[in-house]
Write an enzyme that holds these catalytic residues in place. Sequence first.
Site, PDB file in Angstrom:
ATOM      1  N   GLY A   1       0.819  -1.201   0.000  1.00  0.00           N
ATOM      2  CA  GLY A   1       0.000   0.000   0.000  1.00  0.00           C
ATOM      3  C   GLY A   1       0.856   1.255   0.000  1.00  0.00           C
ATOM      4  O   GLY A   1       1.855   1.332   0.720  1.00  0.00           O
TER       5      GLY A   1
ATOM      6  N   ARG B   1       1.098  -5.477  -6.041  1.00  0.00           N
ATOM      7  CA  ARG B   1       1.130  -6.748  -5.308  1.00  0.00           C
ATOM      8  C   ARG B   1       1.694  -7.777  -6.283  1.00  0.00           C
ATOM      9  O   ARG B   1       1.328  -7.799  -7.456  1.00  0.00           O
ATOM     10  CB  ARG B   1      -0.272  -7.175  -4.877  1.00  0.00           C
TER      11      ARG B   1
ATOM     12  N   ASP C   1       4.879  -5.083   6.106  1.00  0.00           N
ATOM     13  CA  ASP C   1       5.407  -6.404   6.465  1.00  0.00           C
ATOM     14  C   ASP C   1       5.590  -7.315   5.251  1.00  0.00           C
ATOM     15  O   ASP C   1       6.549  -8.096   5.194  1.00  0.00           O
ATOM     16  CB  ASP C   1       4.536  -7.068   7.526  1.00  0.00           C
TER      17      ASP C   1
ATOM     18  N   THR D   1       3.802   2.782   5.765  1.00  0.00           N
ATOM     19  CA  THR D   1       2.412   2.335   5.784  1.00  0.00           C
ATOM     20  C   THR D   1       1.588   3.275   6.651  1.00  0.00           C
ATOM     21  O   THR D   1       2.038   3.664   7.738  1.00  0.00           O
ATOM     22  CB  THR D   1       2.272   0.898   6.319  1.00  0.00           C
TER      23      THR D   1
ATOM     24  N   ASP E   1      -0.924   2.511   8.256  1.00  0.00           N
ATOM     25  CA  ASP E   1      -1.551   1.755   9.339  1.00  0.00           C
ATOM     26  C   ASP E   1      -0.767   1.812  10.648  1.00  0.00           C
ATOM     27  O   ASP E   1      -1.313   1.504  11.709  1.00  0.00           O
ATOM     28  CB  ASP E   1      -1.721   0.293   8.932  1.00  0.00           C
TER      29      ASP E   1
ATOM     30  N   ASP F   1       1.343  -0.281  11.600  1.00  0.00           N
ATOM     31  CA  ASP F   1       1.223  -1.638  12.138  1.00  0.00           C
ATOM     32  C   ASP F   1       2.520  -2.434  12.058  1.00  0.00           C
ATOM     33  O   ASP F   1       2.508  -3.661  12.047  1.00  0.00           O
ATOM     34  CB  ASP F   1       0.096  -2.393  11.417  1.00  0.00           C
TER      35      ASP F   1
ATOM     36  N   ARG G   1      -6.255  -1.511   8.418  1.00  0.00           N
ATOM     37  CA  ARG G   1      -6.280  -2.979   8.391  1.00  0.00           C
ATOM     38  C   ARG G   1      -6.678  -3.492   9.776  1.00  0.00           C
ATOM     39  O   ARG G   1      -7.691  -3.073  10.310  1.00  0.00           O
ATOM     40  CB  ARG G   1      -4.936  -3.542   7.928  1.00  0.00           C
TER      41      ARG G   1
END
Length: 354
Positions: free
Chosen positions: A14, A75, A106, A128, A130, A132, A174
């Site tokens: 992303g 991707r 990740d 990212t 996120d 995360d 996410r």
Amino acid sequence: MKEFKKIGVLTSGGDAPGMNAAVRAVTRAALAHGVEVVAINRGYSGLIAKDVKELSVRDVSNILNRGGTVLFSDRCPEFKTEEGMQKAIASCRELNINGIIAIGGDGTFRGATDLTVRGIPCIGIPGTIDNDITSTENTIGFDTAMNTTLNMIDCLRDTCESHARCNVVEVMGRNAGDLAAYTALASGATAVVIAELPFDEEKLITKIRTSRALGKRNFIVVVSEGMGTEFAPALTERIEKETGVEARFARFAHVVRGGTPTLRDRMLATRMGEYAVERLLEGKSNIVICEKGGNLTYTDICFALIVDRMYKNTLKEGDLDAFTAEQVEEMKAICAKKKALITSLAASVDKLGL
């Protein structure tokens, strides 16, 4: 200092505001050391296809303030196969790429590890929205995404106040609730719902009823997308049905990924990009750059991936076997610190969002 003649830089997964600032920093830092840099377009897909371009200092001018990624992203299921991996390695050999700096999340880091163990040194930079990547306190793009989300919530509150409504807002992230928790507190939301913590719907219904009776006209409830696509719309219906307050649902979705990166994201990306080049030229590889307490450091990518699984409760049998007892305890401490922070944020939203 390890001898490098040419390195590649790519963005994968992303996109996140600030990625371009990191590409700029990587490029100029490497060129300052006399190392050539090639842009690998479309992430690992571009590496397999040899979709590359040599970069000069001028090629990365005027991208510091741009959102998205000028290297594009993709991707790449093929890269997850041994055949695809060998194609990527063959591309590196053919193009004389001695090392790669990979910017992403990740999934990007797993690819970097796969290349490293096959002889192509790689370093990961966390990009990212996120936030995360558990091993770092902040990821590139997180601050911009928070500010974008906050601005949209503020706009929604204006119309909520005008019409005496409740808006249930689903934000990206996410399975991580960071974006939801931070923006809920900063926007004065009535409640925040994240997958990491239990949520009491009955308490929320009671709070809205009580606050409306005391004269409050607008309500904002922030929900992390980690709760699933049906949760927020269903909660919206329940709030209107059981409180009598007109309720609307808003899903901000991918608009949060775009926009001009904030000063903080530009600074973090620039510092991480330069730091990554310095570590690569020192001979470090298979590491991810991290920010801790405002300072930059690094950790082994395998460590970073497993501590992520530990925090997200997705550990598999045998995941911890390769680590010492001290490393496992360090992982637990990192997870406990992050869990305590997000728990504190959610508690503050609950206490102050009256």
